[in-house]
Each structure stands twice: as structure tokens, then as C-alpha cells.
Design a protein around this motif. Structure first.
Motif, PDB file in Angstrom:
ATOM      1  N   ALA A   1     -21.524  17.974  24.269  1.00 38.26           N
ATOM      2  CA  ALA A   1     -20.959  19.246  23.811  1.00 38.26           C
ATOM      3  C   ALA A   1     -21.933  19.817  22.785  1.00 38.26           C
ATOM      4  O   ALA A   1     -22.619  19.074  22.074  1.00 38.26           O
ATOM      5  N   LEU A   2     -22.011  21.136  22.737  1.00 40.39           N
ATOM      6  CA  LEU A   2     -22.843  21.816  21.756  1.00 40.39           C
ATOM      7  C   LEU A   2     -21.965  22.273  20.598  1.00 40.39           C
ATOM      8  O   LEU A   2     -20.972  22.978  20.810  1.00 40.39           O
ATOM      9  N   LEU A   3     -22.343  21.885  19.378  1.00 36.03           N
ATOM     10  CA  LEU A   3     -21.630  22.340  18.186  1.00 36.03           C
ATOM     11  C   LEU A   3     -22.508  23.345  17.445  1.00 36.03           C
ATOM     12  O   LEU A   3     -23.673  23.068  17.156  1.00 36.03           O
ATOM     13  N   MET A   4     -21.939  24.494  17.140  1.00 36.83           N
ATOM     14  CA  MET A   4     -22.614  25.537  16.366  1.00 36.83           C
ATOM     15  C   MET A   4     -21.858  25.652  15.043  1.00 36.83           C
ATOM     16  O   MET A   4     -20.770  26.229  14.981  1.00 36.83           O
ATOM     17  N   ILE A   5     -22.436  25.084  14.008  1.00 40.86           N
ATOM     18  CA  ILE A   5     -21.704  24.850  12.763  1.00 40.86           C
ATOM     19  C   ILE A   5     -21.988  25.936  11.726  1.00 40.86           C
ATOM     20  O   ILE A   5     -23.133  26.129  11.287  1.00 40.86           O
ATOM     21  N   ASP A   6     -20.950  26.667  11.376  1.00 38.94           N
ATOM     22  CA  ASP A   6     -20.935  27.546  10.195  1.00 38.94           C
ATOM     23  C   ASP A   6     -22.016  28.626  10.175  1.00 38.94           C
ATOM     24  O   ASP A   6     -22.564  28.957   9.112  1.00 38.94           O
ATOM     25  N   PHE A   7     -22.310  29.197  11.315  1.00 38.87           N
ATOM     26  CA  PHE A   7     -23.181  30.376  11.337  1.00 38.87           C
ATOM     27  C   PHE A   7     -22.346  31.572  10.875  1.00 38.87           C
ATOM     28  O   PHE A   7     -21.740  32.277  11.675  1.00 38.87           O
ATOM     29  N   CYS A   8     -22.288  31.781   9.569  1.00 38.52           N
ATOM     30  CA  CYS A   8     -21.460  32.827   8.973  1.00 38.52           C
ATOM     31  C   CYS A   8     -22.334  33.896   8.314  1.00 38.52           C
ATOM     32  O   CYS A   8     -23.459  33.630   7.896  1.00 38.52           O
ATOM     33  N   GLN A   9     -21.805  35.087   8.217  1.00 38.92           N
ATOM     34  CA  GLN A   9     -22.568  36.250   7.778  1.00 38.92           C
ATOM     35  C   GLN A   9     -23.223  36.072   6.407  1.00 38.92           C
ATOM     36  O   GLN A   9     -24.324  36.575   6.162  1.00 38.92           O
ATOM     37  N   GLY A  10     -22.571  35.376   5.501  1.00 38.74           N
ATOM     38  CA  GLY A  10     -23.110  35.230   4.156  1.00 38.74           C
ATOM     39  C   GLY A  10     -24.509  34.650   4.116  1.00 38.74           C
ATOM     40  O   GLY A  10     -25.316  34.997   3.245  1.00 38.74           O
TER      41      GLY A  10
ATOM     42  N   VAL B   1     -19.014  24.510  24.450  1.00 38.90           N
ATOM     43  CA  VAL B   1     -19.580  25.056  23.221  1.00 38.90           C
ATOM     44  C   VAL B   1     -18.449  25.217  22.212  1.00 38.90           C
ATOM     45  O   VAL B   1     -17.427  25.850  22.505  1.00 38.90           O
ATOM     46  N   ILE B   2     -18.636  24.632  21.040  1.00 37.42           N
ATOM     47  CA  ILE B   2     -17.621  24.695  19.992  1.00 37.42           C
ATOM     48  C   ILE B   2     -18.271  25.240  18.726  1.00 37.42           C
ATOM     49  O   ILE B   2     -19.327  24.762  18.299  1.00 37.42           O
ATOM     50  N   LEU B   3     -17.668  26.269  18.155  1.00 30.28           N
ATOM     51  CA  LEU B   3     -18.160  26.868  16.922  1.00 30.28           C
ATOM     52  C   LEU B   3     -17.238  26.484  15.779  1.00 30.28           C
ATOM     53  O   LEU B   3     -16.022  26.331  15.967  1.00 30.28           O
ATOM     54  N   THR B   4     -17.815  26.344  14.595  1.00 32.76           N
ATOM     55  CA  THR B   4     -16.987  26.138  13.406  1.00 32.76           C
ATOM     56  C   THR B   4     -17.276  27.230  12.386  1.00 32.76           C
ATOM     57  O   THR B   4     -18.358  27.816  12.356  1.00 32.76           O
ATOM     58  N   ASN B   5     -16.278  27.488  11.585  1.00 29.65           N
ATOM     59  CA  ASN B   5     -16.457  28.338  10.400  1.00 29.65           C
ATOM     60  C   ASN B   5     -15.649  27.740   9.260  1.00 29.65           C
ATOM     61  O   ASN B   5     -14.924  26.751   9.441  1.00 29.65           O
ATOM     62  N   VAL B   6     -15.826  28.301   8.092  1.00 30.31           N
ATOM     63  CA  VAL B   6     -15.101  27.832   6.908  1.00 30.31           C
ATOM     64  C   VAL B   6     -14.156  28.947   6.476  1.00 30.31           C
ATOM     65  O   VAL B   6     -14.589  30.078   6.242  1.00 30.31           O
TER      66      VAL B   6
ATOM     67  N   THR C   1     -26.194  22.110  15.936  1.00 26.26           N
ATOM     68  CA  THR C   1     -26.946  23.243  15.417  1.00 26.26           C
ATOM     69  C   THR C   1     -26.143  23.825  14.266  1.00 26.26           C
ATOM     70  O   THR C   1     -24.933  23.615  14.175  1.00 26.26           O
ATOM     71  N   GLY C   2     -26.807  24.581  13.364  1.00 25.66           N
ATOM     72  CA  GLY C   2     -26.026  25.278  12.359  1.00 25.66           C
ATOM     73  C   GLY C   2     -26.569  25.172  10.947  1.00 25.66           C
ATOM     74  O   GLY C   2     -27.737  24.852  10.717  1.00 25.66           O
ATOM     75  N   LEU C   3     -25.653  25.392  10.006  1.00 27.69           N
ATOM     76  CA  LEU C   3     -25.986  25.546   8.595  1.00 27.69           C
ATOM     77  C   LEU C   3     -24.976  24.769   7.742  1.00 27.69           C
ATOM     78  O   LEU C   3     -23.807  24.688   8.115  1.00 27.69           O
ATOM     79  N   THR C   4     -25.438  24.216   6.619  1.00 28.55           N
ATOM     80  CA  THR C   4     -26.838  24.026   6.295  1.00 28.55           C
ATOM     81  C   THR C   4     -27.204  22.581   6.587  1.00 28.55           C
ATOM     82  O   THR C   4     -26.341  21.691   6.591  1.00 28.55           O
ATOM     83  N   THR C   5     -28.506  22.349   6.768  1.00 32.79           N
ATOM     84  CA  THR C   5     -28.979  21.032   7.173  1.00 32.79           C
ATOM     85  C   THR C   5     -28.534  19.948   6.201  1.00 32.79           C
ATOM     86  O   THR C   5     -28.085  18.868   6.607  1.00 32.79           O
ATOM     87  N   SER C   6     -28.654  20.219   4.911  1.00 31.30           N
ATOM     88  CA  SER C   6     -28.351  19.210   3.893  1.00 31.30           C
ATOM     89  C   SER C   6     -26.865  19.101   3.589  1.00 31.30           C
ATOM     90  O   SER C   6     -26.450  18.173   2.879  1.00 31.30           O
ATOM     91  N   GLY C   7     -26.073  20.021   4.104  1.00 33.21           N
ATOM     92  CA  GLY C   7     -24.652  20.042   3.807  1.00 33.21           C
ATOM     93  C   GLY C   7     -23.800  19.731   5.023  1.00 33.21           C
ATOM     94  O   GLY C   7     -23.547  18.568   5.360  1.00 33.21           O
ATOM     95  N   CYS C   8     -23.359  20.781   5.690  1.00 32.96           N
ATOM     96  CA  CYS C   8     -22.398  20.602   6.772  1.00 32.96           C
ATOM     97  C   CYS C   8     -23.006  19.973   8.023  1.00 32.96           C
ATOM     98  O   CYS C   8     -22.302  19.311   8.785  1.00 32.96           O
ATOM     99  N   ILE C   9     -24.311  20.168   8.253  1.00 31.61           N
ATOM    100  CA  ILE C   9     -24.950  19.485   9.386  1.00 31.61           C
ATOM    101  C   ILE C   9     -24.999  17.987   9.120  1.00 31.61           C
ATOM    102  O   ILE C   9     -24.614  17.175   9.969  1.00 31.61           O
TER     103      ILE C   9
END
Length: 210
Positions: A25-34, A67-72, A144-152
Motif C-alpha cells: 500500500a502507498l501511504l502519503m503522510i501529511d502533505f498539508c498546505q502549511g 493509496v492512503i493519505l493522512t492529515n493532522v 512518502t510524505g512530511l516530515t522525514t524526521s517526524g511523522c515519516i
């Protein structure tokens, strides 16, 4: 005996390659506008990471990979933010309704893509993600996603801990500074996951179409 060179220090000790699974499965983590708005203190200059993740998404969808996306998202009072919200001040941008928590330009969930909202770094902590992946018969995840040192990183460790083969796509992850980005990719590759390039992930996904 301590070896000063980083690669030599780890060679033969960590860094075993485990490979891709068979039902990813592809995870797209926290690609948020901020993270993409220069007026926001979350801004990280990670446009290239999103572009890479979107290309991987095309390949995943063509291969029939979930494909699964996450947001906060936090309650307007932040009552569900806990110590994470207390510690990380920029999380205020993810209070429900704040435009900085919206999807950035170029990324909108498709009708058949699951969105999981979370309050803590890991995509797995306090969510139904692990159960959902298991029910789908998934044996591995591409991160995949943001940020490498945090949520990834947090999601990587939890994915491995839940028994999923884990690949972190380096081109499709980003951070606000190259130092934590590179350091966390190195450590994840050493202990928890295979860190791979976009081209390798896409090539793997293309094999699933045959």
C-alpha cells in the motif's frame, strides 16, 4: 573499536536489505498546505517531495495498489492534542478549519483513496490504519510524505513494528532542513526499513501490473 567514518561504522552491522513485499500500500503522510505556504512557519520548501510522491501515486494506482493519505486535524479547542500539541507550536495550524491543514495544490484524494486523520506523529498511533491494511491483505508499505524526521520516522517504526515490510521513498519525503532529513533516512535504512529512490519504487510498482 569506534570507526569515525559513518558508513564504515555501520557496515556489516546494520543496513540489511529486506526488499519489497508482494501486496503493498502507498501511504502519503501529511502533505498539508502549511508546508507549502511561505507565509506559514511550517513552510519547508518540499515541493519536490510532493511532485515525487504524486508520480509514485500514479504508478501505484495503475498497479491497483491501495493509496492512503493522512492529515493532522485537531478539535477547535485542541482538547485532543495532548503533549504533542503542547510541545510542537506549529501544530496550531492544524486546528479544524484552518486553511493550512488543507491539501496542497495538485493533491486531492480520489474517491477510492482512504483519508486517515491523526493527532500524533505516527500514521498508526490511535488510528485504524494497521487494521485496515491487514483486512486488505497488505503485507508492505511504501512511505512518502512530511516530515522525514517526524511523522515519516514515527510511521516507519510503527509500520515495521506491526509487521509490514517498509520502504521509505527518499525523493518523496521532505523536511525543513537537509541535516535531519538525511540523518533520519540513514537511521531508518539502518534499522527499520529499506530507503529507496523514486525510480526504484516506480519500477517495482510497474512489475505488479504484469
Amino acid at each position: 573499536m569506534m570507526v569515525d567514518d559513518l558508513a564504515a561504522n555501520y557496515a556489516g552491522v546494520y543496513g540489511t536489505r529486506i526488499g519489497f513485499g508482494t501486496r503493498p500500500a502507498l501511504l502519503m503522510i501529511d502533505f498539508c498546505q502549511g508546508y507549502f505556504d511561505p507565509t506559514c512557519d511550517l513552510y519547508s520548501g518540499v515541493e519536490d517531495a510532493l511532485a515525487s510522491a504524486l508520480r509514485v501515486r500514479v504508478a501505484a494506482r495503475a498497479a491497483g495498489v491501495p493509496v492512503i493519505l493522512t492529515n493532522v486535524v485537531y478539535h477547535p479547542t485542541a482538547i485532543d492534542g495532548g503533549r504533542f500539541f503542547e510541545k510542537a507550536a506549529p501544530l496550531r495550524h492544524f486546528l479544524a478549519g484552518n486553511p493550512m491543514g488543507a491539501w496542497p495544490e495538485g493533491l486531492l484524494p480520489e474517491a477510492d483513496e482512504l483519508v486517515i486523520s491523526k493527532q500524533y506523529p505516527s500514521a498508526f498511533f490511535g488510528t485504524s490504519l494497521a487494521s485496515t491494511l491487514t483486512a486488505l491483505g497488505v503485507d508492505s508499505v511504501l512511505l512518502t510524505g512530511l516530515t522525514t524526521s517526524g511523522c515519516i520516522r514515527a510511521s516507519c517504526v510503527d509500520a515495521m513494528s506491526h509487521g509490514f515490510r517498509t520502504a521509505v521513498i527518499s525523493d518523496a519525503c521532505g523536511d525543513r532542513h537537509v541535516a535531519p532529513h538525511d540523518a533520519n533516512l540513514f537511521d531508518m535504512n539502518a534499522k527499520y526499513a529499506d530507503v529507496v529512490r523514486e525510480a526504484d519504487a516506480v519500477a517495482f510498482l510497474e512489475t505488479l501490473r504484469r
